[in-house]
Design a protein around this motif. Structure first.
Motif, mmCIF file in Angstrom:
data_model
loop_
_atom_site.group_PDB
_atom_site.id
_atom_site.type_symbol
_atom_site.label_atom_id
_atom_site.label_comp_id
_atom_site.label_asym_id
_atom_site.label_seq_id
_atom_site.Cartn_x
_atom_site.Cartn_y
_atom_site.Cartn_z
ATOM 1 N N LEU A 158 57.412 45.095 46.848
ATOM 2 C CA LEU A 158 57.497 43.634 46.766
ATOM 3 C C LEU A 158 56.112 43.012 46.855
ATOM 4 C CD1 LEU A 158 59.251 41.097 46.644
ATOM 5 C CD2 LEU A 158 59.430 41.196 49.134
ATOM 6 N N ARG A 159 55.262 43.524 47.765
ATOM 7 C CA ARG A 159 53.898 43.018 47.889
ATOM 8 C C ARG A 159 53.114 43.258 46.605
ATOM 9 N NH1 ARG A 159 49.552 45.728 49.128
ATOM 10 N NH2 ARG A 159 50.718 47.462 49.995
ATOM 11 N N LEU A 160 53.238 44.441 46.019
ATOM 12 C CA LEU A 160 52.541 44.739 44.765
ATOM 13 C C LEU A 160 53.027 43.848 43.631
ATOM 14 C CD1 LEU A 160 52.392 48.642 44.900
ATOM 15 C CD2 LEU A 160 50.496 47.046 45.200
ATOM 16 N N ALA A 161 54.347 43.600 43.591
ATOM 17 C CA ALA A 161 54.893 42.733 42.550
ATOM 18 C C ALA A 161 54.371 41.307 42.704
ATOM 19 C CB ALA A 161 56.426 42.750 42.603
ATOM 20 N N ARG A 162 54.295 40.820 43.944
ATOM 21 C CA ARG A 162 53.771 39.466 44.168
ATOM 22 C C ARG A 162 52.297 39.380 43.797
ATOM 23 N NH1 ARG A 162 56.861 38.084 49.846
ATOM 24 N NH2 ARG A 162 58.828 37.495 48.872
ATOM 25 N N GLN A 163 51.528 40.440 44.100
ATOM 26 C CA GLN A 163 50.120 40.449 43.716
ATOM 27 C C GLN A 163 49.972 40.435 42.197
ATOM 28 O OE1 GLN A 163 48.440 43.929 45.559
ATOM 29 N NE2 GLN A 163 48.128 42.929 47.549
ATOM 30 N N ALA A 164 50.796 41.191 41.524
ATOM 31 C CA ALA A 164 50.743 41.220 40.056
ATOM 32 C C ALA A 164 51.117 39.862 39.490
ATOM 33 C CB ALA A 164 51.678 42.304 39.517
ATOM 34 N N MET A 165 52.145 39.211 40.069
ATOM 35 C CA MET A 165 52.542 37.893 39.597
ATOM 36 C C MET A 165 51.428 36.876 39.828
ATOM 37 S SD MET A 165 56.570 37.865 40.745
ATOM 38 C CE MET A 165 56.627 36.101 40.832
ATOM 39 N N ALA A 166 50.756 36.939 40.973
ATOM 40 C CA ALA A 166 49.661 36.006 41.251
ATOM 41 C C ALA A 166 48.511 36.233 40.279
ATOM 42 C CB ALA A 166 49.178 36.180 42.694
ATOM 43 N N SER A 167 48.205 37.483 39.978
ATOM 44 C CA SER A 167 47.138 37.789 39.033
ATOM 45 C C SER A 167 47.482 37.273 37.636
ATOM 46 C CB SER A 167 46.896 39.299 38.994
ATOM 47 O OG SER A 167 45.965 39.629 37.989
ATOM 48 N N LEU A 168 48.724 37.492 37.206
ATOM 49 C CA LEU A 168 49.154 37.005 35.896
ATOM 50 C C LEU A 168 49.163 35.477 35.851
ATOM 51 C CD1 LEU A 168 52.034 39.509 35.096
ATOM 52 C CD2 LEU A 168 49.794 39.383 33.996
ATOM 53 N N ASP A 169 49.561 34.849 36.959
ATOM 54 C CA ASP A 169 49.547 33.380 37.014
ATOM 55 C C ASP A 169 48.123 32.845 36.871
ATOM 56 O OD1 ASP A 169 50.863 30.850 37.412
ATOM 57 O OD2 ASP A 169 49.919 30.828 39.409
ATOM 58 N N GLN A 170 47.165 33.502 37.541
ATOM 59 C CA GLN A 170 45.764 33.087 37.442
ATOM 60 C C GLN A 170 45.255 33.266 36.012
ATOM 61 O OE1 GLN A 170 43.963 31.461 39.613
ATOM 62 N NE2 GLN A 170 42.316 31.356 38.118
ATOM 63 N N GLN A 171 45.595 34.369 35.384
ATOM 64 C CA GLN A 171 45.178 34.594 33.997
ATOM 65 C C GLN A 171 45.793 33.553 33.072
ATOM 66 O OE1 GLN A 171 46.180 38.597 32.851
ATOM 67 N NE2 GLN A 171 44.781 39.532 34.313
ATOM 68 N N CYS A 172 47.056 33.217 33.325
ATOM 69 C CA CYS A 172 47.738 32.218 32.508
ATOM 70 C C CYS A 172 47.070 30.846 32.669
ATOM 71 C CB CYS A 172 49.211 32.144 32.891
ATOM 72 S SG CYS A 172 50.179 31.027 31.863
ATOM 73 N N ARG A 173 46.698 30.495 33.890
ATOM 74 C CA ARG A 173 46.018 29.210 34.122
ATOM 75 C C ARG A 173 44.661 29.177 33.438
ATOM 76 N NH1 ARG A 173 47.488 27.598 40.374
ATOM 77 N NH2 ARG A 173 49.723 27.883 40.101
ATOM 78 N N THR A 174 43.936 30.298 33.506
ATOM 79 C CA THR A 174 42.631 30.361 32.832
ATOM 80 C C THR A 174 42.795 30.189 31.328
ATOM 81 O OG1 THR A 174 41.819 31.846 34.555
ATOM 82 C CG2 THR A 174 40.575 31.798 32.500
ATOM 83 N N LEU A 175 43.754 30.875 30.751
ATOM 84 C CA LEU A 175 43.996 30.756 29.316
ATOM 85 C C LEU A 175 44.460 29.348 28.941
ATOM 86 C CD1 LEU A 175 45.745 34.174 28.584
ATOM 87 C CD2 LEU A 175 43.474 33.464 27.847
ATOM 88 N N GLN A 176 45.296 28.750 29.788
ATOM 89 C CA GLN A 176 45.785 27.402 29.524
ATOM 90 C C GLN A 176 44.636 26.399 29.542
ATOM 91 O OE1 GLN A 176 48.827 26.576 28.619
ATOM 92 N NE2 GLN A 176 48.344 24.400 28.464
#
Length: 108
Positions: free
Chosen positions: A71-89
């Motif tokens: 669960l911790r790894l999944a949340r870290q992956a989601m946070a990383s993807l969210d940051q990448q999505c914000r950067t791209l946006q």
């Protein structure tokens, strides 16, 4: 050596019983052998000698600690993807703004 008639009759009767028991045992052994042979042939026929796909490996039992780690790894992956999505946006918005300004500049 002479044997008395009653004793001879008793021995003869016992001999017949032993012969019948032997015959029954031979018959039973033959039936068992044919049954074993038939079952062995059936097992050989049913056995899949060339499986199409590999068998799936059983998953290990997951305890509470393992689930929390995943669960911790999944949340870290989601946070990383969210940051990448914000950067791209934000990059996309900046490029769209620049493109609008270039279009407005070329039309005036």
């Amino acid at each position: 050596m002479f044997v008395a008639r009653p004793r001879y009759a008793a021995l003869r009767a016992r001999y017949q019983e032993v012969v019948e028991e032997r015959d029954e045992a031979v018959k039973l052994a033959a039936e068992r052998l044919s049954t074993i042979t038939r079952q062995a042939e059936e097992i050989t026929r049913l056995r899949d000698t060339t499986p199409d796909t590999p068998l799936p490996q059983p998953r290990p039992v997951q305890g509470d600690t393992e689930l929390r780690r995943q669960l911790r790894l999944a949340r870290q992956a989601m946070a990383s993807l969210d940051q990448q999505c914000r950067t791209l946006q934000s990059s996309n918005e900046a490029q769209a703004k620049e493109l609008r300004e270039l279009r407005e500049g070329s039309t005036t």
